[in-house]
Motif scaffolding. Structure first.
Motif, mmCIF file in Angstrom:
data_model
loop_
_atom_site.group_PDB
_atom_site.id
_atom_site.type_symbol
_atom_site.label_atom_id
_atom_site.label_comp_id
_atom_site.label_asym_id
_atom_site.label_seq_id
_atom_site.Cartn_x
_atom_site.Cartn_y
_atom_site.Cartn_z
ATOM 1 N N TYR A 193 133.094 1.085 43.092
ATOM 2 C CA TYR A 193 132.235 0.224 43.901
ATOM 3 C C TYR A 193 132.294 0.620 45.379
ATOM 4 O O TYR A 193 131.264 0.789 46.032
ATOM 5 N N TYR A 194 133.494 0.784 45.926
ATOM 6 C CA TYR A 194 133.621 1.115 47.344
ATOM 7 C C TYR A 194 133.162 2.532 47.662
ATOM 8 O O TYR A 194 132.590 2.775 48.722
ATOM 9 N N LEU B 41 144.143 -3.430 33.683
ATOM 10 C CA LEU B 41 144.385 -3.339 35.126
ATOM 11 C C LEU B 41 143.875 -2.019 35.691
ATOM 12 O O LEU B 41 143.284 -1.973 36.773
ATOM 13 N N ILE B 42 144.096 -0.938 34.968
ATOM 14 C CA ILE B 42 143.608 0.374 35.419
ATOM 15 C C ILE B 42 142.088 0.385 35.473
ATOM 16 O O ILE B 42 141.493 0.891 36.432
ATOM 17 N N VAL C 233 136.816 -1.110 41.051
ATOM 18 C CA VAL C 233 136.833 -1.409 42.488
ATOM 19 C C VAL C 233 136.677 -0.123 43.302
ATOM 20 O O VAL C 233 135.906 -0.075 44.265
ATOM 21 N N VAL C 234 137.362 0.927 42.923
ATOM 22 C CA VAL C 234 137.267 2.208 43.641
ATOM 23 C C VAL C 234 135.848 2.755 43.551
ATOM 24 O O VAL C 234 135.275 3.200 44.562
ATOM 25 N N ALA D 108 140.110 -2.184 35.908
ATOM 26 C CA ALA D 108 139.680 -3.024 37.023
ATOM 27 C C ALA D 108 139.825 -2.279 38.355
ATOM 28 O O ALA D 108 138.925 -2.326 39.206
ATOM 29 N N MET D 109 140.948 -1.582 38.526
ATOM 30 C CA MET D 109 141.149 -0.812 39.756
ATOM 31 C C MET D 109 140.121 0.306 39.871
ATOM 32 O O MET D 109 139.597 0.569 40.961
ATOM 33 N N LEU D 110 139.820 0.955 38.776
ATOM 34 C CA LEU D 110 138.820 2.024 38.774
ATOM 35 C C LEU D 110 137.445 1.471 39.150
ATOM 36 O O LEU D 110 136.706 2.101 39.915
#
Length: 109
Positions: A82-83, A72-73, A79-80, A75-77
């Motif tokens: 990417y943005y 999960l960490i 996404v961050v 995946a969140m990393l």
């Protein structure tokens, strides 16, 4: 164990317990009780119990939880990242467009 306080069920009541469980009458409560085989649980031995291959089930659960949290960490990393890259690219493109307009010669018509 509750079976210590009861008598074996008769032939009609023996079908009360499922999956090879042994039926006992509890005369003080006027009810039936089951002693389940090793692989089954429940009041009538209706639930099959899967055994863990790990000698320590809590340790296996902890390892699974750590792996899930790590995924999960990550995946969140992702996404961050990417943005952030998308924002930087948009900012750079905006600066290039502003820079090109600054040096453009405007006609006097």
């Amino acid at each position: 164990m509750m079976a210590d306080h009861g008598e074996l069920c008769d032939e009609k009541e023996a079908a009360y317990c499922m999956n090879g469980g042994i039926c006992y009458k509890i005369s003080s409560m006027d009810s039936l009780s089951c002693v389940c085989s090793e692989s089954y649980r429940g009041s009538r031995c209706e639930h099959f119990q899967l055994f863990s291959s790990s000698p320590n089930a809590k340790e296996a659960g902890l390892i699974a939880a750590v792996v899930i949290v790590a995924l999960l960490i990550l995946a969140m990393l992702a996404v961050v990242i990417y943005y952030v890259r998308k924002m930087l690219k948009a900012r750079k493109q905006s600066q290039q467009n502003n820079h090109q307009e600054y040096w453009r010669v405007k006609s006097r018509v």
